[in-house]
Design a protein around this motif. Structure first.
Motif, PDB file in Angstrom:
ATOM      1  N   PRO A  72      -3.748   2.385  -5.101  1.00  0.00           N
ATOM      2  CA  PRO A  72      -3.088   2.693  -3.831  1.00  0.00           C
ATOM      3  C   PRO A  72      -2.609   1.479  -3.051  1.00  0.00           C
ATOM      4  CG  PRO A  72      -5.467   3.021  -3.666  1.00  0.00           C
ATOM      5  CD  PRO A  72      -5.156   2.805  -5.113  1.00  0.00           C
ATOM      6  N   ASP A  73      -3.100   0.296  -3.388  1.00  0.00           N
ATOM      7  CA  ASP A  73      -2.622  -0.913  -2.726  1.00  0.00           C
ATOM      8  C   ASP A  73      -1.461  -1.567  -3.472  1.00  0.00           C
ATOM      9  OD1 ASP A  73      -4.465  -0.722  -0.675  1.00  0.00           O
ATOM     10  OD2 ASP A  73      -5.996  -1.838  -1.768  1.00  0.00           O
ATOM     11  N   ARG A  74      -1.064  -0.990  -4.600  1.00  0.00           N
ATOM     12  CA  ARG A  74       0.028  -1.538  -5.416  1.00  0.00           C
ATOM     13  C   ARG A  74       0.960  -0.402  -5.793  1.00  0.00           C
ATOM     14  NH1 ARG A  74      -4.507  -4.373  -9.147  1.00  0.00           N
ATOM     15  NH2 ARG A  74      -5.386  -5.737  -7.540  1.00  0.00           N
ATOM     16  N   ALA A  75       1.486   0.247  -4.783  1.00  0.00           N
ATOM     17  CA  ALA A  75       2.234   1.482  -5.022  1.00  0.00           C
ATOM     18  C   ALA A  75       3.495   1.257  -5.848  1.00  0.00           C
ATOM     19  CB  ALA A  75       2.591   2.143  -3.698  1.00  0.00           C
ATOM     20  N   GLY A  76       4.250   0.205  -5.545  1.00  0.00           N
ATOM     21  CA  GLY A  76       5.504  -0.019  -6.254  1.00  0.00           C
ATOM     22  C   GLY A  76       5.304  -0.207  -7.743  1.00  0.00           C
ATOM     23  N   THR A  77       4.360  -1.081  -8.118  1.00  0.00           N
ATOM     24  CA  THR A  77       4.133  -1.299  -9.549  1.00  0.00           C
ATOM     25  C   THR A  77       3.478  -0.081 -10.185  1.00  0.00           C
ATOM     26  OG1 THR A  77       2.085  -2.475  -8.988  1.00  0.00           O
ATOM     27  CG2 THR A  77       4.024  -3.810  -9.462  1.00  0.00           C
ATOM     28  N   PRO A 107       0.834  -1.209   0.000  1.00  0.00           N
ATOM     29  CA  PRO A 107       0.000   0.000   0.000  1.00  0.00           C
ATOM     30  C   PRO A 107       0.865   1.255   0.000  1.00  0.00           C
ATOM     31  CG  PRO A 107      -0.799  -1.595   1.600  1.00  0.00           C
ATOM     32  CD  PRO A 107       0.530  -2.100   1.122  1.00  0.00           C
ATOM     33  N   VAL A 108       0.339   2.307  -0.566  1.00  0.00           N
ATOM     34  CA  VAL A 108       1.137   3.517  -0.746  1.00  0.00           C
ATOM     35  C   VAL A 108       1.618   4.093   0.582  1.00  0.00           C
ATOM     36  CG1 VAL A 108      -0.902   5.044  -0.838  1.00  0.00           C
ATOM     37  CG2 VAL A 108       1.243   5.739  -1.931  1.00  0.00           C
TER      38      VAL A 108
END
Length: 221
Positions: A147-152, A95-96
């Motif tokens: 927002p739950d996959r901030a890195g990708t 998450p972010v």
């Protein structure tokens, strides 16, 4: 005969795309971290009459990726088509609000430094051929940050920007850069997002050379 190089070879989309380009007459270079996986994929492609070889590399290790693509071109012939579609690791998707600066190192290496390395490795050969195709495959977070996959989400945005700049800069040289967005999961029973349907779509993008960004199916509301 020219070569289709696949960075991120696997048994789903990768195998289907390798089969599609291979049956169209290209030799196939499969690039993955796992030599065992590559052996299985090349054997399966051979049964379909496709000439393929595996080359081990880790996209997080740019020296091995560069060496694999160089070896592939030397062994199989000039690389006319590059597909960059490795599957991101699960730990890229924090998450972010739980994502720190260090958490971005691997995703950005994976989705920014990896593509830059791969393109720079194949571009001289494409220029010698006078043609080429660069295919980038991304999930929906490349165009709609999650927002739950901030890195990708952050890394795919960087990859998208790079690919778009390539599209504009290389068009005068007859080298086409394009991106395919797959909004949901790749499923064997999906009409537009099965491995076979996506492989056909990627081949069509290569052949038609029409526009930069393509969608396997519309983004959900």
């Amino acid at each position: 005969m020219t070569t289709f190089a696949l960075v991120g070879a696997g048994p789903g989309l990768g195998l289907a795309t390798a089969r599609r380009f291979g049956t169209a007459g290209h030799t196939v270079a499969l690039i993955s971290r796992s030599a065992e996986k590559l052996d299985g994929l090349t054997a399966e492609l051979a049964r379909a009459g496709v000439e393929a070889r595996g080359f081990t590399a880790d996209v997080l290790d740019i020296e091995t990726l560069d060496a694999a693509l160089y070896s592939a071109a030397k062994a199989l012939g000039p690389i006319e088509i590059l597909q960059y579609s490795p599957v991101p690791r699960a730990d890229f998707m924090k998450p972010v609000l739980d994502t720190g600066a260090d958490d971005l190192d691997a995703p950005l290496a994976f989705s920014a430094k990896g593509p830059v390395t791969a393109v720079n490795a194949v571009l001289p050969g494409m220029r010698e051929l006078g043609r080429g195709t660069l295919l980038f495959v991304n999930g929906g977070s490349a165009v709609r940050p999650h927002p739950d996959r901030a890195g990708t989400s952050i890394a795919f945005a960087a990859e998208s920007a790079y690919a778009r700049m390539l599209h504009d800069a290389l068009a005068p040289e007859n080298i086409h850069a394009a991106q395919l967005i797959i909004p949901g999961a790749i499923r064997p029973d999906a009409e537009h997002s099965s491995p076979e349907a996506l492989a056909r779509r990627l081949y069509d993008i290569h052949r038609k050379r029409d526009g930069f960004r393509h969608y396997a199916e519309p983004l959900p509301d």
